[in-house]
Design a protein around this motif. Structure first.
Motif, PDB file in Angstrom:
ATOM      1  N   GLY A  71     -33.104  -0.015   1.414  1.00 24.43           N
ATOM      2  CA  GLY A  71     -34.401   0.203   1.241  1.00 24.43           C
ATOM      3  C   GLY A  71     -35.214  -1.087   1.476  1.00 24.43           C
ATOM      4  O   GLY A  71     -34.644  -2.159   1.804  1.00 24.43           O
ATOM      5  N   LYS A 130     -39.280   1.612  -1.047  1.00 22.88           N
ATOM      6  CA  LYS A 130     -39.294   2.712   0.284  1.00 22.88           C
ATOM      7  C   LYS A 130     -37.751   2.856   0.482  1.00 22.88           C
ATOM      8  O   LYS A 130     -37.347   1.716   1.161  1.00 22.88           O
ATOM      9  CB  LYS A 130     -40.103   2.542   1.452  1.00 22.88           C
ATOM     10  CG  LYS A 130     -40.223   3.694   2.185  1.00 22.88           C
ATOM     11  CD  LYS A 130     -40.843   4.752   1.745  1.00 22.88           C
ATOM     12  CE  LYS A 130     -41.086   5.962   2.828  1.00 22.88           C
ATOM     13  NZ  LYS A 130     -41.555   7.004   1.914  1.00 22.88           N
ATOM     14  N   TRP A 131     -37.029   3.936   0.277  1.00 25.69           N
ATOM     15  CA  TRP A 131     -35.626   4.287   0.946  1.00 25.69           C
ATOM     16  C   TRP A 131     -35.618   4.630   2.268  1.00 25.69           C
ATOM     17  O   TRP A 131     -36.236   5.557   2.639  1.00 25.69           O
ATOM     18  CB  TRP A 131     -35.013   4.998  -0.116  1.00 25.69           C
ATOM     19  CG  TRP A 131     -34.789   4.462  -1.525  1.00 25.69           C
ATOM     20  CD1 TRP A 131     -35.346   5.005  -2.599  1.00 25.69           C
ATOM     21  CD2 TRP A 131     -33.880   3.292  -1.950  1.00 25.69           C
ATOM     22  NE1 TRP A 131     -35.148   3.923  -3.731  1.00 25.69           N
ATOM     23  CE2 TRP A 131     -34.196   3.195  -3.191  1.00 25.69           C
ATOM     24  CE3 TRP A 131     -32.956   2.659  -1.275  1.00 25.69           C
ATOM     25  CZ2 TRP A 131     -33.335   1.973  -3.906  1.00 25.69           C
ATOM     26  CZ3 TRP A 131     -32.403   1.448  -1.981  1.00 25.69           C
ATOM     27  CH2 TRP A 131     -32.553   1.307  -3.284  1.00 25.69           C
ATOM     28  N   LYS A 132     -34.566   4.202   2.901  1.00 20.93           N
ATOM     29  CA  LYS A 132     -34.313   4.734   4.400  1.00 20.93           C
ATOM     30  C   LYS A 132     -33.680   5.740   4.220  1.00 20.93           C
ATOM     31  O   LYS A 132     -32.684   6.126   3.654  1.00 20.93           O
ATOM     32  CB  LYS A 132     -33.576   3.733   5.180  1.00 20.93           C
ATOM     33  CG  LYS A 132     -33.399   3.893   6.672  1.00 20.93           C
ATOM     34  CD  LYS A 132     -32.704   2.749   7.011  1.00 20.93           C
ATOM     35  CE  LYS A 132     -31.998   3.579   8.480  1.00 20.93           C
ATOM     36  NZ  LYS A 132     -30.929   2.694   8.974  1.00 20.93           N
TER      37      LYS A 132
END
Length: 134
Positions: A71, A130-132
């Motif tokens: 992230g 924000k996580w991928k």
């Protein structure tokens, strides 16, 4: 040497630099274009808040890893006047500057994790991740 130096925010050009730094990192970590735009927008809102309310501060954008997840962590920090009512500031449409009041609530919606600490007269610290998605 620190690979993710803080971007000092003193003027509008610094907002552009912070946005670009976030986009470049998101791209290098393999985030798609939509998430790149979300990350860039969140950084822009946080940097603009620093510029408008605190006059100066910093944005730090760095990769974050948790198990097999990747992230981006955004830290926005300033020593400005602080936020009198954090809960109110997180309401859509609330603004003390005459703006749309979409900044902090928007950042919270765009990111997967969001926290804010603020003390009147001491400043504000916002952390967002924000996580991928794979």
């Amino acid at each position: 040497m620190d690979n993710n130096p803080s971007i000092h925010v003193y003027n509008e050009w610094d907002i552009v630099v912070a946005r670009q730094s976030g986009r470049d990192l998101a791209k290098s970590l393999g985030f798609g274009e939509v998430d790149q735009a979300r990350i860039t927008t969140a950084i822009s809102e946080l940097a603009r808040n620093i510029y408008l309310y605190a006059k100066q501060g910093e944005i730090e954008v760095s990769p974050v890893y948790e198990g097999d997840k990747v992230g981006i962590k955004i830290i926005s920090r300033d020593n400005g006047p602080g936020i009198k009512d954090v809960m109110k500031a997180l309401e859509d449409g609330y603004s003390t500057s005459g703006g749309l009041g979409a900044g902090l609530p928007g950042v919270k919606r765009l990111m997967d994790e969001f926290s804010i600490e603020s003390s009147e007269g001491k400043g504000t610290l916002v952390t967002a991740v924000k996580w991928k998605l794979f």
